[in-house]
Design a protein around this motif. Structure first.
Motif: not given
Length: 371
Positions: A105-108, A182-186, A258-260
């Motif tokens: 997990k890198d962000g919510n 690392d999961y890219i939404t493209r 701003d907090n990701g």
């Protein structure tokens, strides 16, 4: 005797519950209405029929009085056809679960239903965020009263053009409340990107007999210049098929605090999460030139917004009326549509595609009936 007493008791209880909820709904907003419904369902002993009624009431909320036939073009198991996850997407979900077991997990990710907080004008069920400089006094009520200029002489011929300027935009696959960097939404895969969402819109229209052109070309191999690239395609289609009445550039948004924390615009429609949809309609002002018919697009945008909200209350984010062109000047009834954001799941966006497709069918059918 006891059975008769239970029947009478259940009937009285149900009647009391219904009258209470109806009174609350009449005199107050939807929020306490739902709260009272929940209180009744949890604290009163009711028959199975009464419980079923209250559960239906809670699952549908304010749109529970809309007939099934007014929600979908499908006639066989209509609500199941509308809400069921497509098999290919379900397979992608299962694969993602297996492949992402070691993700960190890198962000919510948080869900948010956009309602009236940024709205500058409310006309009936249409919420508008007017971000223009010179059109703040535009008579939006009058525009909503007008009807889009749509003439379908032969619905089997191309009536709707769907394309994607930012074709490679894609979504989260799993609804887990967080994201991994690392999961890219493209994605270049039409099974994962905006093409898959456009496919859902197309299928609903075709199910109702309308001809659809779905341009699946990747226009954003280079992000800069994507609109110039898609413009050429749209111009070619309009020249080849002059009978096209509606043009939709289908995208998704990207919203990050701003907090990701990433935001997924979400609405619960028929008990299932859908990616909220935002219509963008531009105008000619400031640096935006060569857009003389922008009011025709705005008329269509407001009508489509109204139909979507009539069929699926809460599905739409406020209509964004702004100083933009985005190739919408190429034809009347030409809009940019944002299907959720990068934080929504593909399943949620595809579901919204089906909902939007059904709303387009209803709008087009209404013009046929008027003719």
């Amino acid at each position: 005797m006891k059975n008769r007493f239970d029947t009478i008791y259940n009937a009285v209880t149900l009647l009391t519950a219904v009258l209470t909820v109806a009174a609350i709904a009449f005199f107050t907003s939807a929020a306490p209405y739902t709260a009272i419904a929940k209180f009744i369902s949890r604290n009163l002993t009711m028959s199975a029929q009464a419980n079923e009624y209250m559960n239906n009431l809670l699952s549908d909320g304010k749109d529970n009085n809309i007939r099934t036939s007014d929600r979908t073009v499908f006639t066989v198991n209509p609500l199941e056809a509308l809400t069921k996850t497509p098999e290919d997407i379900q397979q992608l979900i299962e694969k993602a679960k297996a492949d992402s077991a070691d993700d960190k997990k890198d962000g919510n990710i948080i869900s948010k239903q956009y309602t009236q907080s940024t709205v500058t004008k409310k006309i009936g069920n249409v919420l508008v965020r007017n971000n223009t400089d010179t059109q703040q006094n535009l008579d939006l009520e009058r525009i909503l009263q007008d009807k889009p200029e749509i003439t379908v002489k032969d619905k089997s011929k191309p009536t709707v053009l769907i394309f994607h300027t930012h074709t490679t935009e894609s979504y989260e696959m799993l609804a887990r409340g967080w994201y991994a960097q690392d999961y890219i939404t493209r994605s270049n895969s039409p099974d994962l990107n905006m093409v898959r969402v456009g496919k859902e819109i197309k299928q609903q229209l075709e199910q109702a007999g309308y001809g659809v052109i779905h341009d699946t070309a990747i226009h954003d191999e280079k992000y800069t210049g994507a609109y110039s690239h898609s413009k050429k395609s749209v111009e070619e289609y309009l020249k080849k098929y002059p009978e096209i009445q509606i043009v939709l550039d289908v995208h998704r948004d990207a919203i990050e605090q701003d907090n990701g924390t990433r935001i997924k615009p979400t609405a619960n429609i028929l008990g299932k999460n859908a990616a909220q949809i935002m219509i963008i309609s531009g105008c000619e002002e400031g640096k935006v030139t060569d857009f003389p018919d922008w009011k025709k697009n705005l008329t269509f945008a407001m009508e489509l917004q109204s139909v979507c909200e009539e069929m699926y209350p809460g599905l739409m984010r406020p209509l964004y009326f702004c100083q933009r062109k985005y190739n919408m000047n190429l034809s009347p009834n030409n809009l940019l549509v944002e299907m959720g954001s990068s934080a929504n799941t593909l399943e949620e966006a595809a579901y919204s595609g089906r909902l939007l497709g059904n709303a387009l069918v209803k709008l087009l059918d209404s013009t046929q009936n008027e003719g």
